[in-house]
Design an enzyme around this catalytic site. Structure first.
Site, short mmCIF file in Angstrom:
data_model
loop_
_atom_site.label_atom_id
_atom_site.label_comp_id
_atom_site.label_asym_id
_atom_site.label_seq_id
_atom_site.Cartn_x
_atom_site.Cartn_y
_atom_site.Cartn_z
CD GLU A 113 -9.32 -10.05 4.29
OE1 GLU A 113 -10.35 -9.36 4.26
OE2 GLU A 113 -8.26 -9.72 3.74
CB CYS A 127 -5.81 -17.52 -2.04
SG CYS A 127 -4.37 -16.61 -1.52
CB CYS A 134 3.30 -11.36 7.69
SG CYS A 134 4.65 -12.26 6.90
CB CYS A 138 7.29 -7.87 1.50
SG CYS A 138 8.03 -9.47 1.92
CB CYS A 141 3.11 -7.40 1.16
SG CYS A 141 1.93 -8.57 1.86
N GLY A 189 0.39 -14.25 5.69
CA GLY A 189 1.41 -14.94 6.47
C GLY A 189 2.44 -15.70 5.66
CD GLU A 190 7.25 -17.42 4.41
OE1 GLU A 190 7.25 -16.57 3.50
OE2 GLU A 190 7.32 -18.64 4.17
CB SER A 243 7.60 -14.08 -2.91
OG SER A 243 6.34 -14.69 -2.81
CG ASN A 320 -3.23 -6.68 -7.05
OD1 ASN A 320 -3.84 -6.35 -8.06
ND2 ASN A 320 -2.80 -7.92 -6.88
CB CYS A 363 -1.47 -11.02 -5.09
SG CYS A 363 -1.70 -12.46 -6.03
N1 SAH Z 1 4.28 -14.92 2.57
C1 SAH Z 1 4.25 -15.72 1.40
C2 SAH Z 1 2.86 -16.01 0.90
C3 SAH Z 1 1.84 -14.91 0.94
S1 SAH Z 1 2.04 -13.56 -0.16
C4 SAH Z 1 5.06 -15.07 0.31
O1 SAH Z 1 5.47 -13.93 0.46
O2 SAH Z 1 5.31 -15.74 -0.68
C5 SAH Z 1 1.43 -14.16 -1.73
C6 SAH Z 1 2.03 -13.46 -2.96
O3 SAH Z 1 1.47 -12.15 -3.15
C7 SAH Z 1 3.54 -13.27 -2.84
O4 SAH Z 1 4.19 -13.59 -4.03
C8 SAH Z 1 3.61 -11.80 -2.56
O5 SAH Z 1 4.88 -11.33 -2.86
C9 SAH Z 1 2.53 -11.25 -3.45
N2 SAH Z 1 2.13 -9.88 -3.11
C10 SAH Z 1 2.22 -9.28 -1.91
N3 SAH Z 1 1.77 -8.00 -2.00
C11 SAH Z 1 1.38 -7.80 -3.27
C12 SAH Z 1 0.77 -6.69 -3.96
N4 SAH Z 1 0.48 -5.57 -3.33
N5 SAH Z 1 0.49 -6.83 -5.27
C13 SAH Z 1 0.74 -8.00 -5.90
N6 SAH Z 1 1.29 -9.09 -5.31
C14 SAH Z 1 1.62 -9.00 -3.99
FE1 SF4 Z 2 6.10 -10.60 2.63
FE2 SF4 Z 2 4.46 -12.69 2.14
FE3 SF4 Z 2 4.59 -11.59 4.63
FE4 SF4 Z 2 3.44 -10.22 2.64
S1 SF4 Z 2 2.71 -12.16 3.50
S2 SF4 Z 2 4.93 -9.41 4.17
S3 SF4 Z 2 4.69 -10.84 0.88
S4 SF4 Z 2 6.26 -12.64 3.52
#
Ligand code: SAH
Ligand code: SF4
Length: 385
Positions: A113, A127, A134, A138, A141, A189-190, A243, A320, A363
């Site tokens: 997406e 975005c 991924c 986390c 997420c 993704g990372e 993050s 979220n 996010c």
């Molecule tokens: N993998 C990378 C980039 C994608 S995530 C990273 O982790 O930075 C983009 C952002 O959304 C990150 O800061 C992540 O921690 C945040 N995020 C993930 N799940 C979320 C949620 N449920 N509510 C709010 N922010 C979230």
């Molecule tokens: Fe963690 Fe970013 Fe991967 Fe979500 S997309 S699991 S926040 S590293």
């Protein structure tokens, strides 16, 4: 809460076969490919590839027939050996707040997406996703619940920008005001586990004779892949977002399991060494507000003391929710109190307004149905089509 730390790099699904797509190549790569395939003479390669480049990245063409100043013979080779098409948009949703989300199918069973958020950055931010799924898990997420399917190629990352511009009507590249002004690698993704493709895509997107979005308007967000942070700065010159989400290792180990491998002290050392940091080019720390987990005044004070001598701003992200998520978002008053403590310590601490929640575009809400498939199944499916 038990979390499994799985840092194994699983066998990735192979990238799709087929003709190489010119959209994802850097200028140097395109020039070399055109010469190698005999599309242009070596002596004229620079000029011809510049013309082709402008058609692709300034005018947004999706086939070679519209390249009116390119000779027929060259076009015939281009058609035979390369592609320019976009991946398929399988779903398009528009939120009540104007946020747009596209579900893009890159190859059979490989979908991710992309989200456009108006009113963020200079005009609007896209975005983009860097992987399908991924490898990290986390706990807050949604994407983290989806195993890694594969890295996206450079042309698949560039295609997300092209698809957004198709939809926003931004071809040719507007010289003045534009809606899509910023890019954030905050989708699925990372990005630092796919840095080579992300770096090539950034080079393409930032080119002045094309999409021309400056590297300073692009932000790479990482959960803390310490060994790649310095290289990311060197090869992309993009802005950095970390993050963080917790200011002590015990809690961060739980929320961001990668912390067990690269703890906070190592992460902060890598951030301090990021090239080009200054008060005009601050690193952003993202901090998701989880009710009763990381949102106390003591947490805010611990966060402030971690940031000493780093030019930083802190983006507080209201959590979220997603179906089955184990957390709740902090109360608004708690978030404001938390922001106040950081503010008084001299750091900007904007609270990110959730956007596109009604279409699960905010996010951490992104997820596609793509499953990791065995390469043999994929080959079988491809033979059958
Ligand atoms: N993998 C990378 C980039 C994608 S995530 C990273 O982790 O930075 C983009 C952002 O959304 C990150 O800061 C992540 O921690 C945040 N995020 C993930 N799940 C979320 C949620 N449920 N509510 C709010 N922010 C979230
Ligand atoms: Fe963690 Fe970013 Fe991967 Fe979500 S997309 S699991 S926040 S590293």
């Amino acid at each position: 809460m038990g979390v499994t730390l799985d840092l194994k790099r699983p066998a990735l699904a192979p990238t799709p076969p087929g003709l190489p797509n010119l959209s994802g190549m850097t200028r140097a790569q395109m020039q070399a490919a055109l010469v190698e395939h005999g599309a242009v003479d070596a002596g004229k390669a620079r000029m011809r590839s510049s013309q082709i480049w402008r058609w692709i990245h300034n005018f947004g063409v999706t086939d070679f027939t519209g390249m009116t100043d390119i000779g027929k013979d060259t076009r015939a080779v281009l058609e035979r050996d390369f592609s320019l098409g976009r991946p398929e948009v399988v779903e398009r949703q528009v939120s009540r707040d104007g946020t747009r989300k596209w579900l893009i199918r890159f190859s059979p069973g490989v979908e991710a997406e992309t989200v456009f958020i108006p009113g963020v950055g200079r005009a609007g931010a896209l975005c983009v996703s860097s992987q399908v799924g991924c490898t990290l898990n986390c706990t807050f997420c949604h994407t983290g619940t989806q195993p890694l399917v594969r890295n996206l190629t450079s042309s698949e990352i560039v295609a997300q920008v092209q698809i957004a511009r198709d939809d926003l009507g931004e071809w040719p590249s507007p010289a003045g005001e534009r809606q899509l002004s910023n890019i954030v690698f905050m989708g699925m993704g990372e990005p630092l586990y796919n840095l080579d493709n992300v770096a090539d895509a950034i080079e393409v997107i930032s080119d002045n004779e094309g999409t021309a979005i400056s590297r300073r308007r692009m932000t790479i967000s990482t959960s803390g892949v310490v060994p790649e942070i310095l290289r990311a700065g060197e090869v992309t010159q993009a802005m950095l977002a970390i993050s963080l989400h917790a200011a002590n290792d015990a809690l961060r180990d739980e929320l961001v399991p990668l912390n067990r491998k690269y703890p906070i002290a190592e992460l902060m050392a890598a951030v301090r060494a990021y090239p080009g940091l200054s008060n005009a080019r601050r690193v952003t720390f993202e901090y998701v507000m989880l009710k009763g987990i990381n949102d106390s005044p003591a947490d805010a004070k611990a966060l402030v003391s971690l940031l000493t001598s780093i030019p930083a701003k802190i983006n507080l992200i209201p959590f979220n929710p997603w179906p089955g998520s184990p957390y709740a978002c902090s109360d608004w008053g708690t978030i404001e109190k938390f922001a106040g403590i950081i503010n008084r310590a001299g750091y900007a601490s904007p609270i990110r307004t959730p956007r596109g929640r009604d279409i699960l575009a905010a996010c951490g809400q992104l997820k596609s149905e793509s499953e990791k498939v065995r390469a043999s199944d994929l080959r079988r499916a491809e033979r059958a089509t």
